[in-house]
Design a protein around this motif. Structure first.
Motif, PDB file in Angstrom:
ATOM      1  N   TYR A  46       0.650  -1.677   0.178  1.00 50.51           N
ATOM      2  CA  TYR A  46      -0.267   0.118   0.242  1.00 50.51           C
ATOM      3  C   TYR A  46       0.550   1.212  -0.110  1.00 50.51           C
ATOM      4  N   GLY A  84       0.317   4.173  -2.814  1.00 46.39           N
ATOM      5  CA  GLY A  84       0.476   5.545  -2.786  1.00 46.39           C
ATOM      6  C   GLY A  84       1.047   6.560  -3.019  1.00 46.39           C
ATOM      7  N   ALA A 126       0.357   8.960  -6.487  1.00 50.20           N
ATOM      8  CA  ALA A 126      -0.578  10.603  -6.186  1.00 50.20           C
ATOM      9  C   ALA A 126       1.160  11.261  -7.061  1.00 50.20           C
ATOM     10  N   ARG A 167      -1.718  10.512 -11.366  1.00 43.81           N
ATOM     11  CA  ARG A 167      -2.568  10.634 -11.072  1.00 43.81           C
ATOM     12  C   ARG A 167      -3.589  11.700 -12.393  1.00 43.81           C
ATOM     13  N   ASP A 171      -8.075  10.331  -7.399  1.00 40.16           N
ATOM     14  CA  ASP A 171      -7.980  10.907  -6.425  1.00 40.16           C
ATOM     15  C   ASP A 171      -7.100   9.537  -5.568  1.00 40.16           C
ATOM     16  N   PRO A 172      -5.979   9.779  -5.008  1.00 38.09           N
ATOM     17  CA  PRO A 172      -4.598   8.571  -5.246  1.00 38.09           C
ATOM     18  C   PRO A 172      -5.761   7.891  -3.600  1.00 38.09           C
ATOM     19  N   GLU A 173      -5.762   8.556  -2.586  1.00 39.47           N
ATOM     20  CA  GLU A 173      -7.043   7.844  -1.487  1.00 39.47           C
ATOM     21  C   GLU A 173      -7.858   7.004  -1.970  1.00 39.47           C
ATOM     22  N   GLU A 174      -8.522   7.549  -2.352  1.00 42.60           N
ATOM     23  CA  GLU A 174      -9.565   7.418  -2.967  1.00 42.60           C
ATOM     24  C   GLU A 174      -9.406   5.605  -4.660  1.00 42.60           C
ATOM     25  N   GLU A 175      -8.402   6.436  -5.201  1.00 45.61           N
ATOM     26  CA  GLU A 175      -8.247   4.577  -5.146  1.00 45.61           C
ATOM     27  C   GLU A 175      -7.011   3.086  -4.475  1.00 45.61           C
ATOM     28  N   LEU A 176      -6.897   4.293  -3.453  1.00 38.84           N
ATOM     29  CA  LEU A 176      -5.808   2.982  -2.973  1.00 38.84           C
ATOM     30  C   LEU A 176      -7.112   3.085  -1.705  1.00 38.84           C
ATOM     31  N   GLY A 177      -7.504   3.379  -1.531  1.00 31.23           N
ATOM     32  CA  GLY A 177      -9.165   2.154  -1.009  1.00 31.23           C
ATOM     33  C   GLY A 177      -9.567   1.494  -1.721  1.00 31.23           C
ATOM     34  N   ARG A 189      -7.513  -1.686  -1.490  1.00 28.53           N
ATOM     35  CA  ARG A 189      -7.970  -2.572  -0.358  1.00 28.53           C
ATOM     36  C   ARG A 189      -8.464  -2.812  -0.071  1.00 28.53           C
TER      37      ARG A 189
END
Length: 180
Positions: free
Chosen positions: A18, A22, A26, A31, A36-42, A45
């Protein structure tokens, strides 16, 4: 010169990946096309933890992670939630798989690694029994469209102009010597 496909491998994404993912998500070159990096990483997950059926992998070159690739099951998106905005999903066989990828390490861009990795990944998918394989780049992502063409993908004529301005559906067509 592109790397030999024997130097390319795929490692299922695990939680320890992760932070690297991440970092890649970013980076400006990812990008621009991923979101959005956090949304994609979610989303990743969710895949790793079994809440999404998409299968995520790292692309490795000589054992070193250099990119991300995943495959998803089109049939899992042939429902009202998805088809109201993407009716073209109903025009492909339900057993179709879609592929998404990006080279994460910006130093590895424009070296033929993406098309070589995609070719190797498609071979793996075919060994798993998948026959209809698509990829859906933004047509403005010229680098990706060109790489996918080198890997044997061509636009699906019946869907051209019917999937919105930001999606080009391309299907893999095996060469005669690749058909089992």
């Amino acid at each position: 010169m592109p790397p030999d496909s024997t130097r390319i491998g795929f490692v299922p994404v695990a939680p320890e990946h992760y932070p690297l993912l991440g970092e890649w998500l970013a980076a400006p070159h990812m990008r621009e096309w991923w979101g959005d990096p956090e949304e994609e990483l979610g989303y990743i997950r969710d895949m790793v933890e079994g809440r999404d059926t998409t299968r995520p992998f790292l692309i490795v070159l000589d054992g070193e992670p250099i990119g991300y690739i995943q495959y998803w099951f089109l049939g899992h998106h042939q429902n009202e939630q998805w088809t109201k905005d993407h009716p073209w999903l109903l025009e492909l066989p339900s057993e179709t798989v879609g592929v998404d990828l990006s080279i994460g390490d910006p130093a590895k861009l424009s070296q033929g690694i993406g098309s070589t990795a995609l070719t190797a990944f498609v071979a793996m998918l075919r060994e798993l029994g998948h026959q209809t394989i698509i990829i859906d780049p933004d047509p403005a992502n010229v680098r990706a469209v060109r790489a996918y063409g080198k890997a044997g993908f061509t636009p699906v004529p019946e869907l051209e102009g019917r999937t919105g301005d930001d999606v080009l559906i391309m299907q893999h067509h095996p060469k005669a010597n690749e058909i089992s």
